[in-house]
Design an enzyme around this catalytic site. Structure first.
Site, PDB file in Angstrom:
ATOM      1  N   MET A  44      13.173  -1.500 -14.334  1.00  0.00           N
ATOM      2  CA  MET A  44      14.195  -0.636 -14.164  1.00  0.00           C
ATOM      3  C   MET A  44      13.845   0.633 -13.502  1.00  0.00           C
ATOM      4  SD  MET A  44      16.859  -1.948 -15.538  1.00  0.00           S
ATOM      5  CE  MET A  44      17.818  -0.505 -15.207  1.00  0.00           C
ATOM      6  N   VAL A 141       3.627 -14.620 -14.873  1.00  0.00           N
ATOM      7  CA  VAL A 141       2.815 -14.929 -16.162  1.00  0.00           C
ATOM      8  C   VAL A 141       3.786 -15.837 -17.066  1.00  0.00           C
ATOM      9  CG1 VAL A 141       1.542 -13.837 -18.048  1.00  0.00           C
ATOM     10  CG2 VAL A 141       1.297 -12.764 -15.686  1.00  0.00           C
ATOM     11  N   HIS A 339      20.357  -1.167 -21.346  1.00  0.00           N
ATOM     12  CA  HIS A 339      19.446  -0.391 -22.284  1.00  0.00           C
ATOM     13  C   HIS A 339      19.133  -1.353 -23.338  1.00  0.00           C
ATOM     14  CE1 HIS A 339      21.055   3.837 -20.973  1.00  0.00           C
ATOM     15  NE2 HIS A 339      20.422   3.285 -20.019  1.00  0.00           N
ATOM     16  N   THR A 385      15.059   5.744 -21.091  1.00  0.00           N
ATOM     17  CA  THR A 385      13.682   5.806 -20.141  1.00  0.00           C
ATOM     18  C   THR A 385      12.714   6.675 -20.398  1.00  0.00           C
ATOM     19  OG1 THR A 385      15.204   4.924 -18.450  1.00  0.00           O
ATOM     20  CG2 THR A 385      13.091   5.944 -17.891  1.00  0.00           C
TER      21      THR A 385
END
Length: 402
Positions: A44, A141, A339, A385
């Site tokens: 983000m 991964v 979010h 954040t």
């Protein structure tokens, strides 16, 4: 970063699921339809609007970390992101004056000022340019190999060649977002009865949104406004006003772009055990991780808060101008806030209601840590954040100390 090694084994990514990636097992009424993921370094960090407020300690903070520690972690995170108060002049001062009685204030933003210019903070500004770390690009991964409570390797595949790559290290940090972090843990077998919280307590900020044309007398050639109205005990939503993307066709109608402002009203979201991401291993995304199936619903109390937020947005906008006909105020689809929280939540005890401890270390593992908004366990409305970065400071210190 350790060296990667492996041998060419041919294309290792699974085929696109039937239905061109559409999850056939997803029930429409339970979908987090607005959710998104990114596939680039920084996640983000490449999309965010650089607004970085602290959570309100009276309403949103989690009691598992005391106030003094939160303050210390915030200061380190703000320094790393170069968070400062947005420049208050011109349009911003006028907007703040019109909304002063609502508690409006200049938004804290992550940016470095260079003369008349601004460099907004992104991953390139956070990562050191001293050669102390290595970036291995174009890898997905897909599994963590672990034995006796320790991860011994990350097993990856090169997206361009299909080469399998094994990455060995002393410690592993999974910071792949609130959707892909639980997917990777699940794919690695870290989803037994001892870890029932994985993917649960899925939380999202319901967001009311609209775009406004400010009154003509607010037009000035200055820095764009960044204004917030913080959540408090009587007002269960966090408000953000800023200049954002808009339909370029508007300019053909001679709309002064200096007057176009986006309004985001994020409603308080309370984590619920019933809301979760479920994985079956029957379908995979483009990177080879299990495709998520959402089981997400809202309560009547939550919908009432969202309705109140929408009305508050309308009332606040009425002080400033008129809504664009193409962007009338509305509640966006679930997940649209981007979010995503709670899916790898932290806790103070390994009691089945959390995935990691207060430093982000996965319960039952010595060297596996998590980062990102998925760790946030509390009810919040504020942009998460900075809180996630503050938690990352704690995790990084724990990894460094071993």
């Amino acid at each position: 970063m350790p060296r990667a090694n492996g041998g060419l084994t041919g294309r290792a990514l699974p085929p696109t699921p039937d239905g061109k990636g559409v999850n056939a097992g997803q029930r429409a009424r339970d979908n987090l339809v607005g959710a998104r993921v990114t596939n680039m370094l920084g996640g983000m960090g490449i999309l965010w609007n650089c607004v970085a407020p602290r959570l309100n300690p009276a309403v949103e903070h989690w009691e598992g970390i005391d106030g003094d520690e939160w303050s210390t972690l915030y200061r380190y995170a703000e320094d790393a992101l170069a968070v400062g108060t947005s420049v208050s002049r011109g349009r911003q001062e006028r907007v703040l004056g019109l909304l002063a009685d609502l508690g409006a204030r200049p938004a804290p933003v992550a940016a470095r000022h260079h003369g008349a210019g601004v460099r907004w903070t992104g991953p390139a500004e956070v990562l050191p340019a001293d050669g102390s770390w290595q970036l291995i690009p174009e890898l997905s991964v897909q599994r963590l190999t672990h034995r006796n409570g320790r991860v011994v390797s990350a097993d990856a595949v090169a997206l361009d060649t299909g080469e399998r790559v094994v990455i060995e290290a002393g410690a592993f940090v999974v910071a792949t977002g609130g959707l892909r972090a639980p997917a990777l843990l699940w794919a690695s077998g870290i989803h037994s009865e001892e870890r029932p919280a994985l993917g649960r307590y899925l939380a999202d900020h319901p967001v009311s949104y609209g775009q406004l044309v400010l009154d003509q007398d607010l037009a000035e050639d200055d820095a764009d406004p960044f204004v917030i109205i913080p959540i408090d005990g009587d007002r269960p939503f966090h408000s953000l006003l800023l200049c954002d993307a808009y339909d370029a066709n508007l300019l053909e109608g001679r709309v002064d772009e200096r007057l176009i402002v986006s309004l985001y009203w994020y409603s308080l979201s309370r984590p619920r055990h019933e809301n979760r991401i479920r994985f079956t291993g029957q379908a995979f995304d483009a990177t080879g991780l299990p495709q998520p199936t959402f089981e997400y619903t809202t309560t009547e109390a939550g919908r009432e808060v969202a309705r109140a937020a929408l009305e508050d947005l309308r009332a606040t906008a009425g002080r400033l101008g008129e809504f664009l006909p193409s962007s009338q105020p509305r509640v966006l689809s679930p997940g649209s806030s981007l979010h995503v929280m709670g899916t790898t939540r932290m806790g103070v005890a390994d009691d089945g209601h959390s995935v990691a401890d207060t430093h982000g270390r996965v319960w039952g593992f010595d060297n596996l840590y998590l980062g990102g908004t998925g760790l946030i366990p509390s009810a919040t409305a504020t942009n998460p954040t900075l809180a996630a970065c503050a938690l990352a400071v704690s995790t990084a210190d724990r990894v460094r100390r071993g």
